[in-house]
Structure formats: structure tokens, C-alpha cells
Design a protein around this motif. Structure first.
Motif, mmCIF file in Angstrom:
data_model
loop_
_atom_site.group_PDB
_atom_site.id
_atom_site.type_symbol
_atom_site.label_atom_id
_atom_site.label_comp_id
_atom_site.label_asym_id
_atom_site.label_seq_id
_atom_site.Cartn_x
_atom_site.Cartn_y
_atom_site.Cartn_z
ATOM 1 N N GLU A 282 0.827 -1.201 0.000
ATOM 2 C CA GLU A 282 0.000 0.000 0.000
ATOM 3 C C GLU A 282 0.867 1.259 0.000
ATOM 4 O O GLU A 282 0.625 2.183 -0.779
ATOM 5 C CB GLU A 282 -0.921 -0.026 1.226
ATOM 6 N N GLU A 283 1.878 1.290 0.853
ATOM 7 C CA GLU A 283 2.720 2.475 0.923
ATOM 8 C C GLU A 283 3.619 2.609 -0.302
ATOM 9 O O GLU A 283 3.988 3.718 -0.675
ATOM 10 C CB GLU A 283 3.577 2.422 2.191
ATOM 11 N N CYS A 284 3.979 1.486 -0.915
ATOM 12 C CA CYS A 284 4.845 1.547 -2.101
ATOM 13 C C CYS A 284 4.086 1.981 -3.347
ATOM 14 O O CYS A 284 4.687 2.512 -4.283
ATOM 15 C CB CYS A 284 5.501 0.189 -2.335
ATOM 16 N N LEU A 285 2.786 1.744 -3.379
ATOM 17 C CA LEU A 285 2.008 2.043 -4.579
ATOM 18 C C LEU A 285 1.371 3.420 -4.549
ATOM 19 O O LEU A 285 1.048 3.982 -5.597
ATOM 20 C CB LEU A 285 0.901 0.988 -4.753
ATOM 21 N N GLU A 286 1.164 3.985 -3.373
ATOM 22 C CA GLU A 286 0.470 5.270 -3.265
ATOM 23 C C GLU A 286 1.251 6.377 -3.949
ATOM 24 O O GLU A 286 2.485 6.391 -3.943
ATOM 25 C CB GLU A 286 0.252 5.636 -1.795
#
Length: 482
Positions: free
Chosen positions: A217-221
Motif C-alpha cells: 500500500e505504501e509503495c504504490l500510493e
């Protein structure tokens, strides 16, 4: 990459070196009737041992080589034809890939004088059964929730969308965990630009391990420093299916029961699954109440501080006199009182979340009653503060998703401090900065406040008013034709 040697002793030495000090890895060598050497490698606990014995060991040891229309003269010939009585069998020629297949629960079969290995899919580790989602329970709707097994999760989606346009692309993420991530979408409905962006980001992720979908989630945002998540997580297959039909894209991660949905908007976190299972007239009223209480959940403490401290003239005289009388013996300023009660309330809430299910609600309710009553009787906290914080807590519980309440909890503290400093002027500045941030925020090219800003009348019908399904479907067909 190291190629598989024709000498089985070389391959066995390499595998024993790779799996040294691994007590759960089984490396067994056999010799058939014709003195052909055979090597089986698998991980105990991740494979179906009965399947290995019935379909591999017994046929080869007792019956010899399998014979079909064409006579198989050797195990090398059997390998070239990928013949073995299992449904999913393939060959591989490199030792590195062979190790990865073994770690994933496959059975590796090597034979002397053959430069290939046979890989049989015989995974059989224990998994949790399908249960009702605990985080997103509904009054009416499916009681099935995702589990940690990714194949079970893909099956739950396939059962709901029975169409060949439902695509599932697999990626491997994590240097050590080698976690499988499946990108799911409906072809011709999903945005190809968003798909290409997701593929590029998944391919470029450099993490040592991915144990949960939150890692992705944090890598894609697009904006990882925003307090608002630009990706929605859910453990309900019906929500994933509905999102796919809307043209969204979902990510399933092996080892976690939570799927990721993107792109999303602010309104996605404020909508409940029950909104689509009840009559649309009742849903309209429910959503109005929910949106109003959501606003109350992060503004009420700040508004109370501004009215009682900076702008008492805006409060009716009789009410202001009652508030002043209740605060007569309080030793702290209003903003400190509110902060203390908010802090205690959030602390009790966190304690209730992390305690066992039997103790959590008891500690939260009894703790709030005892501490609140004792604080009022001791003159530390005034009665109006208890009422304000209680209303704030009840309003926050109307937000259907726990992850959606976290940004508003953070904003509640920020508004309290700036309002305690500047009054309604600070409150106005806080709301303006919040709106500026929300307007500039995007989720994979989709404005976070859409369809309100920018305004889109066609998509706005599912923000406050949920149109009847027949009208909604008719509108979708009309839009596709144009």
C-alpha cells in the motif's frame, strides 16, 4: 544461472548445500529396478505426502516406468514428455528455479542422466477456512470473507464474476519472502494507464519481505505522506467484485486476507456494504446521517473550545451560564480538559481493540464510565466535556471502515490545538488547509474528492443518493454506447 547437471550426484550436492540446516527439507534418493537413480526433494508440512506416495513413489518403485501409446525407455524420456499421474506438472532446467519451486511447496524429481527436473504441484499445507469478515460485518449480504490462501481468494472472486474478461496477472514481490501478488481487473473496463502504472510499480518494488498487503500500500500510493490512504483495503469478496464491475483494479496478496482496491475517493471509506443491500430510499437517509456525523467526529471538540473560550456571545445566555457553572471548579483551561478526555477516550479505544474479544468491550465501557464519573466528581473535568467527547466518539463509530477513522482522529487533534490558539479563525484556517489538501490529492489519476470536485453529475449519483439498480445499469449502458 546454474544448469541442472546430468550427474545426479552433482545436483544432490548443490541442493544439500542450499538446504543445509533445514530440518524440514526432505532429500530422498531411490534406485529403481533397472538401477536408475532417482532423487526426490520436498518440504515436509507443505506437501501432500499421500499424493507423493500414491502417484510417484509406488508407481515408479513397484510398477516401473509408465507405458502409454509410445513406449518410454527411460526416466529421461518420461521427463521429456512430462508424464506423471498428477494434474499440474512441468519441467525446469536451472537449479535456482528448482530451489524456488521447492520453497513454494512443490515436489522436485531428478533422475540420473537427465538435464531437467520434474516439478509437481503437490502443495498441501494447512489453511484457515472461509469465515464471516469481522472488520466489515453486514446485516444483509454475503458471510464469506477472504483468507490467507491466495488461490482461495481468487476462487471467491471467480465465483462472483463468471466471465473470461476477468484477468488475473501474477507478480512476485519480496527478496526473501517471494510473495505472490495477483492483479485482478476486468478487461475493457479497467483503465490501461492505471494498469501499466501498477505493473511498473510492482516490478520496481525492492523490499526484503512482503508479509501483508499494507507493505504494498505504501509503495504504490502516489502520496505516501498524506494522512489519507489512496488505496482501500477490504476482506469482503463481494466488495471486490463490485469494484471490478466499476472498472477498478484489485490486488490480492498471498498470506493476508485483505485485498487492495484502487483507485478510490474520499467517499469510498464512508460507504458501507449494507448501502447496496438495503432499499435506496433508506440508504439516502443513512448516508446523510453518516456524513453529518463524520463531520461532527473531528470538528465538535474544536467548535466547543472556540464557543466556550473565544466566542461565548454566539451561545445562548442560559446555556453559557450552565456551562460556566459546570466549569467553575475546574482547574484546567477548556482546551486542556478536552485534550485530556480525548486522549483518555482514544487510549481506552486502543485498549479495547488489542485486548481479547471477551475483555475488550468490558474494559472500554467500564473504563469510560468509571474514569468519566470519577473525574467529574473530583472536579478535574467538567460535565459538558464528557458530553462533547461522548458525542464525538459515537459520531466516529458511524464511519463503517476502521482505517477511514484514523485520518479524522488525527485531524481532530490538529483542529483542537489550532482552535485553542486562534479560536474560530484558526478553525477556519484548518478547514481551508484540509480542503486544499483533499482537492490536490489524487489516487492513480482520480481526484480524491471526485465526483464532487471536479463535479461529475453522472458519477455523483452514487455519493449521497444510491440510484435504483435498473436506472444505474441503464445509465452505464448509455454511457458505453456514447
Amino acid at each position: 544461472m546454474n544448469e541442472i547437471s546430468r550427474k545426479i550426484e552433482v545436483n544432490e550436492a548443490y541442493l544439500r548445500e542450499q538446504f543445509s540446516d533445514c530440518s524440514d527439507v526432505v532429500i530422498r534418493s531411490f534406485q529403481l529396478k533397472d538401477e536408475t537413480k532417482l532423487l526426490l526433494v520436498y518440504i515436509d508440512g507443505m506437501t501432500r505426502l499421500q499424493s507423493i506416495e500414491d502417484n510417484v513413489l509406488k508407481p515408479l518403485i513397484f510398477s516401473g516406468l509408465p507405458q502409454g501409446m509410445d513406449r518410454i525407455q527411460s526416466l529421461a524420456g518420461m521427463f521429456s514428455q512430462e508424464w506423471i499421474p498428477l494434474t499440474d506438472v512441468k519441467t525446469d532446467c536451472t537449479l535456482e528455479n528448482l530451489v524456488q519451486h521447492i520453497l513454494q511447496g512443490s515436489l522436485a524429481i531428478l533422475v540420473d542422466d537427465a538435464a531437467t527436473a520434474l516439478i509437481a504441484q503437490v502443495q498441501g499445507y494447512e489453511t484457515r477456512g472461509i469465515q464471516e469478515p469481522k472488520k466489515e460485518a453486514t446485516l444483509r449480504g454475503s458471510k464469506e470473507g477472504f483468507v490467507e490462501n491466495i488461490r482461495t481468494n481468487t476462487t471467491l472472486i471467480r465465483r462472483r464474476i463468471v466471465h473470461s474478461r476477468l484477468k488475473m496477472e501474477s507478480f512476485t514481490v519480496g527478496t526473501y519472502t517471494q510473495t505472490e501478488v495477483v492483479v485482478t481487473y476486468l478487461k475493457e473496463l479497467a483503465d490501461e494507464k492505471v494498469l501499466a502504472e501498477i505493473r511498473d510499480k510492482l516490478s520496481s518494488i525492492k523490499l526484503e519481505g512482503v508479509l501483508d498487503s499494507a507493505y504494498l500500500e505504501e509503495c504504490l500510493e502516489n502520496n505516501s505522506f498524506s494522512i489519507f490512504s489512496q488505496i482501500q483495503n477490504t476482506e469482503r469478496p463481494d466488495i471486490v467484485a463490485a469494484s471490478l464491475l466499476e472498472g477498478k483494479i484489485t490486488l490480492l496478496t498471498n498470506g493476508t486476507p485483505f485485498a487492495l482496491i484502487l483507485p478510490v475517493t474520499l467517499w469510498s471509506g464512508l460507504q458501507s456494504a449494507d448501502d447496496y443491500f438495503e432499499r435506496f430510499i433508506f440508504v439516502f437517509l443513512t448516508r446523510i446521517i453518516r456524513y453529518i456525523l463524520t463531520f461532527v467526529s473531528f470538528t465538535l471538540p474544536a467548535i466547543y473550545v472556540a464557543l466556550s473560550t473565544f466566542h461565548p456571545e454566539m451561545v445562548p445566555s442560559s446555556l453559557m451560564i450552565g456551562i460556566a457553572t459546570a466549569r467553575e471548579n475546574s482547574p484546567f483551561p477548556t482546551v486542556i480538559e478536552v485534550f485530556l478526555m480525548m486522549f483518555i477516550f482514544d487510549g481506552l479505544q486502543e485498549a479495547g481493540v488489542h485486548l481479547p474479544n471477551q475483555l475488550g468491550p468490558v474494559v472500554s465501557i467500564i473504563g469510560a464510565l468509571v474514569i468519566g464519573q470519577a473525574a467529574v466528581e473530583a472536579g478535574i473535568i467538567s460535565t459538558p466535556i464528557i458530553i462533547v467527547i461522548s458525542l464525538t466518539g459515537v459520531a466516529a463509530y458511524t464511519i463503517p471502515r476502521y482505517s477511514a477513522t484514523l485520518p479524522f482522529r488525527f485531524i481532530r487533534y490538529l483542529l483542537l490545538f489550532i482552535t485553542g490558539w486562534l479560536g474560530f479563525v484558526g478553525f477556519a484556517f484548518g478547514i481551508i488547509f484540509l480542503l486544499i489538501h483533499l482537492v490536490t490529492l489524487e489516487s492513480f489519476g482520480t481526484p480524491f474528492l471526485s465526483p464532487l470536485a471536479p463535479f461529475d453529475a453522472k458519477r455523483f449519483k452514487d455519493v449521497i443518493v444510491r440510484y435504483p439498480y435498473r436506472f444505474k445499469n441503464a445509465q452505464n449502458k448509455k454511457g458505453r454506447q456514447t
